[in-house]
Motif scaffolding. Structure first.
Motif: not given
Length: 113
Positions: A9-22
């Motif tokens: 889902d989009s939530t797991s995708f967003h978490l993945h993106l955030l983990s790359k930034v933080v």
């Protein structure tokens, strides 16, 4: 650039993106929660367990106890099966949760390691 990974889902995708930034090394407990898929309720159970153990620790400390092995054993026994005890303790230490209690846990796990 986004990797070719399938997401539920989009939530797991967003978490993945955030983990790359933080810088997740600064937040090892949060990383552990995400990586193990701990639910909100399971996370709350962990925090309640820690709060309860910290109260017991403070009481035992006031009573002059010097060995907190029983508290560590209780923590390990009640810890969610998704979490590894030592890894969780070190993550809690790094993020500053219940510093005195967690310091005692670290001393004990390093003593018996």
């Amino acid at each position: 650039m986004v990797e070719n990974i399938r997401y539920n889902d989009s939530t797991s995708f967003h978490l993945h993106l955030l983990s790359k930034v933080v810088d997740m090394d600064k937040y090892p407990l949060i990383k552990l929660i995400i990586d193990t898929g701990l639910s909100k309720d399971e996370c709350n159970e962990l925090l309640k367990l820690l709060h309860s153990l910290n109260i017991q620790y403070e009481t035992q400390k006031e009573e002059g106890f010097l060995d907190y092995t029983s508290l560590l054993l209780h923590f390990v026994g009640m810890l969610n099966e998704k979490l590894e005890p030592a890894k969780t303790i070190y993550a809690l230490k790094k993020e500053g949760y219940y510093p005195s209690l967690i310091r005692e846990f670290v001393i004990l796990i390093e003593k018996y390691d």
